[in-house]
Design a protein around this motif. Structure first.
Motif, short mmCIF file in Angstrom:
data_model
loop_
_atom_site.label_atom_id
_atom_site.label_comp_id
_atom_site.label_asym_id
_atom_site.label_seq_id
_atom_site.Cartn_x
_atom_site.Cartn_y
_atom_site.Cartn_z
N THR A 260 -5.36 -6.14 7.36
CA THR A 260 -4.32 -5.14 8.07
C THR A 260 -4.89 -3.29 6.67
O THR A 260 -5.14 -2.55 7.40
CB THR A 260 -2.84 -5.38 7.65
N THR A 261 -4.79 -3.90 5.85
CA THR A 261 -5.10 -2.58 4.38
C THR A 261 -6.53 -2.15 4.57
O THR A 261 -6.81 -0.83 4.54
CB THR A 261 -5.05 -2.95 3.04
N ARG B 113 16.21 0.32 -0.88
CA ARG B 113 15.62 0.69 0.62
C ARG B 113 15.21 -1.06 0.90
O ARG B 113 15.36 -2.05 0.42
CB ARG B 113 13.98 1.22 0.61
N PRO B 114 15.29 -1.44 2.52
CA PRO B 114 14.56 -3.01 2.75
C PRO B 114 13.12 -3.18 2.35
O PRO B 114 12.55 -1.86 2.39
CB PRO B 114 14.81 -2.50 4.15
N VAL C 177 6.87 -3.34 1.16
CA VAL C 177 5.83 -3.81 1.89
C VAL C 177 4.87 -2.37 2.14
O VAL C 177 3.67 -2.46 1.72
CB VAL C 177 6.03 -4.79 2.96
N SER C 178 5.72 -1.39 3.07
CA SER C 178 4.20 -0.45 3.83
C SER C 178 3.79 0.35 2.76
O SER C 178 3.04 0.93 2.93
CB SER C 178 5.03 -0.21 5.02
N HIS C 179 5.18 0.55 1.71
CA HIS C 179 4.47 1.66 0.69
C HIS C 179 3.33 1.44 0.18
O HIS C 179 2.45 2.03 0.55
CB HIS C 179 5.59 2.69 -0.01
N ASN C 180 3.54 0.16 -0.39
CA ASN C 180 2.49 -0.22 -1.39
C ASN C 180 1.50 -0.02 -0.60
O ASN C 180 0.14 0.14 -1.47
CB ASN C 180 2.81 -1.47 -2.07
N ARG C 181 1.20 -0.67 0.39
CA ARG C 181 0.28 -1.00 0.88
C ARG C 181 -0.44 0.20 1.16
O ARG C 181 -1.97 0.82 0.98
CB ARG C 181 0.44 -1.52 2.70
N ARG C 182 0.62 1.08 1.88
CA ARG C 182 -0.03 2.98 2.05
C ARG C 182 -0.75 3.33 0.42
O ARG C 182 -2.08 3.86 0.76
CB ARG C 182 1.26 3.95 2.64
N LEU C 183 0.21 2.86 -0.42
CA LEU C 183 -0.65 3.62 -1.99
C LEU C 183 -1.98 2.77 -2.26
O LEU C 183 -3.27 3.19 -2.72
CB LEU C 183 0.29 3.06 -2.94
N LYS C 184 -2.53 1.24 -2.28
CA LYS C 184 -3.14 0.98 -2.39
C LYS C 184 -4.77 1.59 -1.32
O LYS C 184 -5.98 1.16 -1.82
CB LYS C 184 -2.92 -0.37 -1.92
N ALA C 185 -4.23 1.13 0.24
CA ALA C 185 -5.54 1.84 1.23
C ALA C 185 -5.79 3.30 0.59
O ALA C 185 -7.01 3.73 0.97
CB ALA C 185 -4.41 2.31 2.86
N MET C 186 -4.45 4.13 0.12
CA MET C 186 -5.20 5.56 -0.51
C MET C 186 -5.58 5.59 -1.42
O MET C 186 -7.33 6.01 -1.73
CB MET C 186 -4.02 6.73 -0.87
#
Length: 101
Positions: free
Chosen positions: A88-89, A36-37, A42-51
């Motif tokens: 952002t997170t 994947r790009p 980066v966005s996937h890990n950010r979403r996981l951290k935010a969750m």
């Protein structure tokens, strides 16, 4: 005239501390798919951290996005043992709390 009794105890022992329930242990991490790009990771890990942060805040009694300021979110991250989140997170955490209601 009698005054208030003078104590020599430190202030942190005089004031009751807020109750913080123990935080749950995180789930084991899985490897991400290859190919994947970089922005996707980066966005996937950010979403996981935010969750993770949103769940921890909800478990500790923070149910309103207005009470989840950046400082509180970063303190929760420190208690979880993860790196401090970016602004952002932190915005993403508040959005998850807001729309998860």
């Amino acid at each position: 005239m009698t005054g208030a009794p003078v104590t020599t105890e430190p202030l942190d022992r005089q004031l009751p501390m807020p109750f913080h329930p123990p935080l749950p242990t995180p789930l084991p991490k899985k490897r991400l798919p290859a190919g994947r790009p970089r922005e996707w990771y980066v966005s996937h890990n950010r979403r996981l951290k935010a969750m993770r942060l949103a769940i921890a805040l909800l478990d500790s009694g923070v149910y309103q996005p207005s009470t989840a300021n950046n400082r509180r979110i970063r303190i929760t991250a420190e208690r979880l043992g993860i790196h401090p989140p970016s602004d952002t997170t932190c915005r993403m955490v508040r959005a998850l709390i807001r729309y998860g209601r």
